[in-house]
Design a protein around this motif. Sequence first.
Motif, PDB file in Angstrom:
ATOM      1  N   LEU A  75       8.467   2.451   1.196  1.00 24.75           N
ATOM      2  CA  LEU A  75       8.755   1.065   0.829  1.00 24.75           C
ATOM      3  C   LEU A  75      10.012   1.065  -0.029  1.00 24.75           C
ATOM      4  O   LEU A  75      10.206   1.970  -0.851  1.00 24.75           O
ATOM      5  CB  LEU A  75       7.572   0.461   0.050  1.00 24.75           C
ATOM      6  N   VAL A  76      10.860   0.065   0.152  1.00 21.96           N
ATOM      7  CA  VAL A  76      12.113  -0.027  -0.613  1.00 21.96           C
ATOM      8  C   VAL A  76      12.025  -1.222  -1.553  1.00 21.96           C
ATOM      9  O   VAL A  76      11.560  -2.297  -1.183  1.00 21.96           O
ATOM     10  CB  VAL A  76      13.331  -0.157   0.325  1.00 21.96           C
ATOM     11  N   ILE A  77      12.453  -1.022  -2.813  1.00 25.21           N
ATOM     12  CA  ILE A  77      12.437  -2.093  -3.809  1.00 25.21           C
ATOM     13  C   ILE A  77      13.696  -1.981  -4.669  1.00 25.21           C
ATOM     14  O   ILE A  77      14.450  -1.008  -4.574  1.00 25.21           O
ATOM     15  CB  ILE A  77      11.191  -2.013  -4.726  1.00 25.21           C
ATOM     16  N   SER A  78      13.900  -2.994  -5.493  1.00 26.67           N
ATOM     17  CA  SER A  78      14.952  -2.967  -6.501  1.00 26.67           C
ATOM     18  C   SER A  78      14.416  -3.663  -7.745  1.00 26.67           C
ATOM     19  O   SER A  78      14.173  -4.878  -7.734  1.00 26.67           O
ATOM     20  CB  SER A  78      16.218  -3.663  -6.003  1.00 26.67           C
ATOM     21  N   CYS A  79      14.177  -2.891  -8.808  1.00 25.91           N
ATOM     22  CA  CYS A  79      13.703  -3.484 -10.059  1.00 25.91           C
ATOM     23  C   CYS A  79      14.804  -4.291 -10.742  1.00 25.91           C
ATOM     24  O   CYS A  79      14.517  -5.251 -11.465  1.00 25.91           O
ATOM     25  CB  CYS A  79      13.204  -2.391 -11.002  1.00 25.91           C
ATOM     26  N   ASN A  80      16.052  -3.917 -10.514  1.00 29.30           N
ATOM     27  CA  ASN A  80      17.161  -4.615 -11.151  1.00 29.30           C
ATOM     28  C   ASN A  80      17.301  -6.034 -10.620  1.00 29.30           C
ATOM     29  O   ASN A  80      17.483  -6.991 -11.393  1.00 29.30           O
ATOM     30  CB  ASN A  80      18.462  -3.826 -10.928  1.00 29.30           C
ATOM     31  N   LEU A  81      17.181  -6.201  -9.286  1.00 27.64           N
ATOM     32  CA  LEU A  81      17.310  -7.523  -8.667  1.00 27.64           C
ATOM     33  C   LEU A  81      15.965  -8.138  -8.300  1.00 27.64           C
ATOM     34  O   LEU A  81      15.936  -9.214  -7.688  1.00 27.64           O
ATOM     35  CB  LEU A  81      18.175  -7.415  -7.406  1.00 27.64           C
ATOM     36  N   LYS A  82      14.854  -7.464  -8.643  1.00 29.88           N
ATOM     37  CA  LYS A  82      13.494  -7.943  -8.350  1.00 29.88           C
ATOM     38  C   LYS A  82      13.297  -8.191  -6.858  1.00 29.88           C
ATOM     39  O   LYS A  82      12.824  -9.250  -6.428  1.00 29.88           O
ATOM     40  CB  LYS A  82      13.177  -9.221  -9.139  1.00 29.88           C
ATOM     41  N   LEU A  83      13.665  -7.193  -6.053  1.00 30.38           N
ATOM     42  CA  LEU A  83      13.554  -7.310  -4.604  1.00 30.38           C
ATOM     43  C   LEU A  83      12.308  -6.595  -4.098  1.00 30.38           C
ATOM     44  O   LEU A  83      12.036  -5.457  -4.488  1.00 30.38           O
ATOM     45  CB  LEU A  83      14.793  -6.699  -3.925  1.00 30.38           C
ATOM     46  N   ASN A  84      11.541  -7.278  -3.237  1.00 34.98           N
ATOM     47  CA  ASN A  84      10.422  -6.691  -2.480  1.00 34.98           C
ATOM     48  C   ASN A  84       9.248  -6.267  -3.355  1.00 34.98           C
ATOM     49  O   ASN A  84       8.418  -5.457  -2.931  1.00 34.98           O
ATOM     50  CB  ASN A  84      10.900  -5.485  -1.659  1.00 34.98           C
ATOM     51  N   LEU A  85       9.141  -6.817  -4.569  1.00 42.03           N
ATOM     52  CA  LEU A  85       8.014  -6.450  -5.434  1.00 42.03           C
ATOM     53  C   LEU A  85       6.704  -7.042  -4.920  1.00 42.03           C
ATOM     54  O   LEU A  85       5.634  -6.439  -5.086  1.00 42.03           O
ATOM     55  CB  LEU A  85       8.286  -6.909  -6.863  1.00 42.03           C
ATOM     56  N   ASP A  86       6.761  -8.230  -4.301  1.00 40.27           N
ATOM     57  CA  ASP A  86       5.541  -8.819  -3.760  1.00 40.27           C
ATOM     58  C   ASP A  86       4.992  -7.994  -2.596  1.00 40.27           C
ATOM     59  O   ASP A  86       3.780  -7.850  -2.441  1.00 40.27           O
ATOM     60  CB  ASP A  86       5.802 -10.265  -3.323  1.00 40.27           C
ATOM     61  N   ARG A  87       5.888  -7.424  -1.804  1.00 37.15           N
ATOM     62  CA  ARG A  87       5.444  -6.559  -0.719  1.00 37.15           C
ATOM     63  C   ARG A  87       4.843  -5.268  -1.263  1.00 37.15           C
ATOM     64  O   ARG A  87       3.902  -4.706  -0.685  1.00 37.15           O
ATOM     65  CB  ARG A  87       6.626  -6.245   0.203  1.00 37.15           C
ATOM     66  N   LEU A  88       5.343  -4.789  -2.386  1.00 31.77           N
ATOM     67  CA  LEU A  88       4.774  -3.595  -3.014  1.00 31.77           C
ATOM     68  C   LEU A  88       3.342  -3.848  -3.450  1.00 31.77           C
ATOM     69  O   LEU A  88       2.455  -3.003  -3.237  1.00 31.77           O
ATOM     70  CB  LEU A  88       5.633  -3.179  -4.205  1.00 31.77           C
ATOM     71  N   LEU A  89       3.077  -4.999  -4.053  1.00 24.92           N
ATOM     72  CA  LEU A  89       1.716  -5.321  -4.466  1.00 24.92           C
ATOM     73  C   LEU A  89       0.785  -5.437  -3.256  1.00 24.92           C
ATOM     74  O   LEU A  89      -0.358  -4.955  -3.288  1.00 24.92           O
ATOM     75  CB  LEU A  89       1.706  -6.633  -5.259  1.00 24.92           C
ATOM     76  N   ALA A  90       1.280  -6.068  -2.189  1.00 22.82           N
ATOM     77  CA  ALA A  90       0.458  -6.195  -0.988  1.00 22.82           C
ATOM     78  C   ALA A  90       0.168  -4.830  -0.370  1.00 22.82           C
ATOM     79  O   ALA A  90      -0.939  -4.577   0.128  1.00 22.82           O
ATOM     80  CB  ALA A  90       1.151  -7.105   0.022  1.00 22.82           C
ATOM     81  N   ARG A  91       1.138  -3.928  -0.413  1.00 17.85           N
ATOM     82  CA  ARG A  91       0.941  -2.593   0.144  1.00 17.85           C
ATOM     83  C   ARG A  91      -0.057  -1.800  -0.692  1.00 17.85           C
ATOM     84  O   ARG A  91      -0.898  -1.058  -0.153  1.00 17.85           O
ATOM     85  CB  ARG A  91       2.292  -1.863   0.207  1.00 17.85           C
ATOM     86  N   MET A  92       0.012  -1.950  -2.021  1.00 20.75           N
ATOM     87  CA  MET A  92      -0.969  -1.293  -2.884  1.00 20.75           C
ATOM     88  C   MET A  92      -2.375  -1.775  -2.568  1.00 20.75           C
ATOM     89  O   MET A  92      -3.319  -0.980  -2.454  1.00 20.75           O
ATOM     90  CB  MET A  92      -0.628  -1.559  -4.351  1.00 20.75           C
ATOM     91  N   TRP A  93      -2.537  -3.073  -2.414  1.00 20.70           N
ATOM     92  CA  TRP A  93      -3.848  -3.649  -2.087  1.00 20.70           C
ATOM     93  C   TRP A  93      -4.354  -3.118  -0.737  1.00 20.70           C
ATOM     94  O   TRP A  93      -5.522  -2.770  -0.576  1.00 20.70           O
ATOM     95  CB  TRP A  93      -3.732  -5.161  -2.067  1.00 20.70           C
ATOM     96  N   GLU A  94      -3.450  -3.031   0.226  1.00 19.63           N
ATOM     97  CA  GLU A  94      -3.820  -2.566   1.564  1.00 19.63           C
ATOM     98  C   GLU A  94      -4.229  -1.095   1.561  1.00 19.63           C
ATOM     99  O   GLU A  94      -5.212  -0.711   2.200  1.00 19.63           O
ATOM    100  CB  GLU A  94      -2.631  -2.790   2.497  1.00 19.63           C
ATOM    101  N   GLU A  95      -3.487  -0.263   0.829  1.00 20.59           N
ATOM    102  CA  GLU A  95      -3.787   1.165   0.813  1.00 20.59           C
ATOM    103  C   GLU A  95      -5.073   1.470   0.050  1.00 20.59           C
ATOM    104  O   GLU A  95      -5.818   2.389   0.422  1.00 20.59           O
ATOM    105  CB  GLU A  95      -2.625   1.937   0.177  1.00 20.59           C
ATOM    106  N   MET A  96      -5.355   0.725  -0.999  1.00 20.29           N
ATOM    107  CA  MET A  96      -6.562   0.991  -1.786  1.00 20.29           C
ATOM    108  C   MET A  96      -7.824   0.497  -1.087  1.00 20.29           C
ATOM    109  O   MET A  96      -8.921   0.952  -1.403  1.00 20.29           O
ATOM    110  CB  MET A  96      -6.441   0.337  -3.165  1.00 20.29           C
TER     111      MET A  96
END
Length: 399
Positions: free
Chosen positions: A266-287
């Motif tokens: 998964l690709v994100i950018s904390c500086n520009l706040k990119l794709n963080l919502d997809r990261l949370l959804a992926r965490m939920w899916e994997e767990m």
Amino acid sequence: MGILERIKEIEAEMARTQKNKATEYHLGQLKAKLAKLRTQLLEPPKGSSGGGDGFEVTKFGHGRVALIGFPSVGKSTLLTMLTGTHSEAASYEFTTLTCIPGIIHYNDTKIQLLDLPGIIEGASEGKGRGRQVIAVAKSSDLVLMVLDASKSEGHRQILTRELEAVGLRLNKRPPQIYFKRKKTGGISFNTTMPLTHIDEKLCYQILHEYKIHNAEVLFREDATVDDLIDVIEGNRKYIKCVYVYNKIDVVGIDDVDKLARQPNSLVISCNLKLNLDRLLARMWEEMGLVRVYTKPQGQQPDFTDPVVLSTDRGGCTVEDFCNHIHRSLLKDVKYVLVWGTSARHYPQHCGLSHGLQDEDVVQIVKKKEKEEGGRGRFKSHTNAPDRISDRVKKAPLKT
């Protein structure tokens, strides 16, 4: 010679040994010796009262996620953005020196996120407090390996190799090998399918290396020597891992597309706040978390506080749901009514083995308490005499 020197000597011998049919038995014995030495390396020293100054934190919430990565890849910034917990971030390495926990509130659940210090090459041997970091990762339900998108791909391989060395198996399932030690009877070797990586002679040699002379071994799949060693060791942790590439704002779009197409990435950018919502959804899916809502009899469902189940933490059946509420509830259950995607019709009468899915509604119908002595002519308690001769004859029915 110390354990580290013996490990390096065996690794050097494996590196210079050619892999062919004639050397597979020798390599199998070397792998078994290497696994034994690495297990001894992780054991606490003899005579010590405890494990030392670790930074284990108490488990909280419905799941635990650990952030692992090299120093200065953005782990502390990611924790601050997802949880609101302040974790010191700076431009120099090893800013975080201990474990900092945070709580993610997502889909009516609480997920514990742990910001761990950066680990370096050689962490499995204790460098840079690597053992403490990996010990916390072993107790997690999911590992987020945070990587720098602008750095080389070798960082991912180095971290994976360090975690593999201490018994963490990322994105793998346990091998289908049945192994049981016995007191007598020798070694029983059986298989349900043809084996291409291991044979009976090599299996015997590996077991003798562990000083096991009486055991039962059954292969249910075409496993390798490493799989057999993992089963014999018995201390391996199979855990899911998502490779999170941070700082995608400093690389080209072609590199971002290449990283995003890799498996479990998964690709994100904390500086520009990119794709963080997809990261949370992926965490939920994997767990694999499952929310189940309760419905009291004759009332509306309670959608405020769900019961959160997970396959890794107990299971997702009706029996697991009842045990989660109270251990003594199972013996009083008559049947269960289920509304949701796991039911064929609404409501569906289900048993204890029914598998629940996310956002199901469950109503438990308990057994009614039996009246003491039964009912009507089945009453067991009566004032009538015990002997037939003492009984009073009933009056004839009126016609």
